[in-house]
Design a protein around this motif. Structure first.
Motif, PDB file in Angstrom:
ATOM      1  N   ILE A   1      33.834  48.539  33.116  1.00  0.00           N
ATOM      2  CA  ILE A   1      34.378  49.216  31.937  1.00  0.00           C
ATOM      3  C   ILE A   1      34.139  50.711  32.032  1.00  0.00           C
ATOM      4  N   LYS A   2      32.933  51.115  32.444  1.00  0.00           N
ATOM      5  CA  LYS A   2      32.632  52.539  32.585  1.00  0.00           C
ATOM      6  C   LYS A   2      33.532  53.221  33.609  1.00  0.00           C
ATOM      7  N   ARG A   3      33.940  52.501  34.646  1.00  0.00           N
ATOM      8  CA  ARG A   3      34.781  53.069  35.703  1.00  0.00           C
ATOM      9  C   ARG A   3      36.271  52.880  35.435  1.00  0.00           C
ATOM     10  N   GLY A   4      36.616  52.260  34.317  1.00  0.00           N
ATOM     11  CA  GLY A   4      38.023  52.085  33.965  1.00  0.00           C
ATOM     12  C   GLY A   4      38.721  50.963  34.711  1.00  0.00           C
ATOM     13  N   VAL A   5      37.950  49.996  35.208  1.00  0.00           N
ATOM     14  CA  VAL A   5      38.525  48.849  35.911  1.00  0.00           C
ATOM     15  C   VAL A   5      38.763  47.753  34.862  1.00  0.00           C
ATOM     16  N   PRO A   6      39.978  47.196  34.792  1.00  0.00           N
ATOM     17  CA  PRO A   6      40.276  46.200  33.750  1.00  0.00           C
ATOM     18  C   PRO A   6      39.537  44.883  33.967  1.00  0.00           C
ATOM     19  N   ILE A   7      38.794  44.436  32.944  1.00  0.00           N
ATOM     20  CA  ILE A   7      38.067  43.171  33.078  1.00  0.00           C
ATOM     21  C   ILE A   7      38.943  41.987  32.680  1.00  0.00           C
ATOM     22  N   LEU A   8      40.097  42.244  32.073  1.00  0.00           N
ATOM     23  CA  LEU A   8      41.015  41.142  31.752  1.00  0.00           C
ATOM     24  C   LEU A   8      41.629  40.544  33.013  1.00  0.00           C
ATOM     25  N   ASN A   9      41.614  41.280  34.117  1.00  0.00           N
ATOM     26  CA  ASN A   9      42.211  40.797  35.360  1.00  0.00           C
ATOM     27  C   ASN A   9      41.236  39.956  36.184  1.00  0.00           C
ATOM     28  N   LEU A  10      40.093  39.604  35.612  1.00  0.00           N
ATOM     29  CA  LEU A  10      39.138  38.742  36.306  1.00  0.00           C
ATOM     30  C   LEU A  10      39.430  37.291  35.946  1.00  0.00           C
ATOM     31  N   ASP A  11      39.458  36.440  36.952  1.00  0.00           N
ATOM     32  CA  ASP A  11      39.704  35.016  36.768  1.00  0.00           C
ATOM     33  C   ASP A  11      38.442  34.286  37.223  1.00  0.00           C
ATOM     34  N   TYR A  12      37.613  33.832  36.267  1.00  0.00           N
ATOM     35  CA  TYR A  12      36.300  33.274  36.568  1.00  0.00           C
ATOM     36  C   TYR A  12      36.407  31.839  37.057  1.00  0.00           C
ATOM     37  N   GLY A  13      35.763  31.555  38.185  1.00  0.00           N
ATOM     38  CA  GLY A  13      35.650  30.188  38.670  1.00  0.00           C
ATOM     39  C   GLY A  13      34.453  29.532  37.999  1.00  0.00           C
ATOM     40  N   LYS A  14      34.220  28.252  38.290  1.00  0.00           N
ATOM     41  CA  LYS A  14      33.083  27.588  37.669  1.00  0.00           C
ATOM     42  C   LYS A  14      31.811  27.880  38.468  1.00  0.00           C
ATOM     43  N   ILE A  15      30.686  27.774  37.787  1.00  0.00           N
ATOM     44  CA  ILE A  15      29.389  28.023  38.407  1.00  0.00           C
ATOM     45  C   ILE A  15      29.005  26.783  39.202  1.00  0.00           C
ATOM     46  N   GLU A  16      28.682  26.982  40.479  1.00  0.00           N
ATOM     47  CA  GLU A  16      28.368  25.852  41.350  1.00  0.00           C
ATOM     48  C   GLU A  16      27.055  26.115  42.082  1.00  0.00           C
ATOM     49  N   PRO A  17      26.327  25.061  42.450  1.00  0.00           N
ATOM     50  CA  PRO A  17      25.077  25.248  43.191  1.00  0.00           C
ATOM     51  C   PRO A  17      25.349  25.787  44.596  1.00  0.00           C
ATOM     52  N   ALA A  18      24.439  26.632  45.064  1.00  0.00           N
ATOM     53  CA  ALA A  18      24.556  27.195  46.419  1.00  0.00           C
ATOM     54  C   ALA A  18      23.259  26.921  47.171  1.00  0.00           C
ATOM     55  N   SER A  19      23.183  27.393  48.404  1.00  0.00           N
ATOM     56  CA  SER A  19      22.000  27.116  49.234  1.00  0.00           C
ATOM     57  C   SER A  19      20.775  27.869  48.720  1.00  0.00           C
ATOM     58  N   GLY A  20      19.608  27.344  49.021  1.00  0.00           N
ATOM     59  CA  GLY A  20      18.348  27.996  48.658  1.00  0.00           C
ATOM     60  C   GLY A  20      18.042  27.954  47.178  1.00  0.00           C
ATOM     61  N   GLY A  21      18.539  26.970  46.457  1.00  0.00           N
ATOM     62  CA  GLY A  21      18.227  26.837  45.038  1.00  0.00           C
ATOM     63  C   GLY A  21      18.913  27.881  44.164  1.00  0.00           C
ATOM     64  N   THR A  22      19.991  28.478  44.647  1.00  0.00           N
ATOM     65  CA  THR A  22      20.702  29.480  43.870  1.00  0.00           C
ATOM     66  C   THR A  22      22.004  28.893  43.315  1.00  0.00           C
ATOM     67  N   VAL A  23      22.656  29.653  42.453  1.00  0.00           N
ATOM     68  CA  VAL A  23      23.973  29.277  41.942  1.00  0.00           C
ATOM     69  C   VAL A  23      24.963  30.383  42.286  1.00  0.00           C
ATOM     70  N   ARG A  24      26.225  29.981  42.390  1.00  0.00           N
ATOM     71  CA  ARG A  24      27.254  30.930  42.823  1.00  0.00           C
ATOM     72  C   ARG A  24      28.468  30.785  41.917  1.00  0.00           C
ATOM     73  N   GLN A  25      29.150  31.908  41.708  1.00  0.00           N
ATOM     74  CA  GLN A  25      30.403  31.901  40.958  1.00  0.00           C
ATOM     75  C   GLN A  25      31.404  32.799  41.687  1.00  0.00           C
ATOM     76  N   VAL A  26      32.596  32.279  41.895  1.00  0.00           N
ATOM     77  CA  VAL A  26      33.665  33.051  42.532  1.00  0.00           C
ATOM     78  C   VAL A  26      34.571  33.584  41.428  1.00  0.00           C
TER      79      VAL A  26
END
Length: 163
Positions: free
Chosen positions: A71-96
């Protein structure tokens, strides 16, 4: 004096500004106390972001930091398409998060219907991932711009090539 005026309606993300927002977000994550020792990271690859963190809560915090920098840099956040949160390696979670570039056919048709229903003497045509709006009056074109800004569409619109 020209007999017809026109402008293009586009929806795109400036990738240089997006990269700068990611770098600023990473810098803030490194310095924040609540992220000390965490495995939080943001990667920008092609037209998508990969956000990784220790837990769902921390991942949401990373996304919030990223959005504030965008928002501070003027990049539109409406153009983001959030994927679902999924487990990743090493006990972490990832979202695309995909970056939407251009206006898809469904939204282009909605915009055409909005313009047609406004009863202005304006023509609109879909040209790939953008729309060309033409009319004889500059006032009508500015009315269309105001109409589209206030329409609440699910993507950020920019108006370019105003002639």
């Amino acid at each position: 004096m020209a007999s017809e005026y026109s402008f293009d309606v586009v929806s795109k993300v400036d990738m240089q500004e997006m990269n700068n927002a990611v770098q600023q977000a990473l810098k803030e994550i490194e310095t924040r106390f609540d992220f000390k020792g965490s495995k939080s990271d943001i990667k920008l690859e092609n037209d998508q972001l990969i956000v990784v963190s220790d837990s769902d809560f921390k991942l949401q915090s990373v996304v919030d930091i990223l959005q504030s920098k965008m928002i501070k840099r003027g990049v539109p956040i409406l153009n983001l398409d959030y994927g679902k949160i999924e487990p990743a390696s090493g006990g972490t979670v990832r979202q695309v998060i995909k970056l939407r570039q251009g206006i898809d056919q469904e939204n282009a048709k909605k915009i055409n219907i909005l313009i047609r229903d406004s009863k202005l003497k304006i023509k609109s045509q879909i040209q790939g991932e953008q729309l060309r709006i033409t009319g004889k009056s500059k006032d009508d074109l500015q009315s269309v711009m105001a109409l589209l800004k206030g329409a609440g569409l699910p993507l950020e619109l920019q108006f370019t090539n105003y002639r």
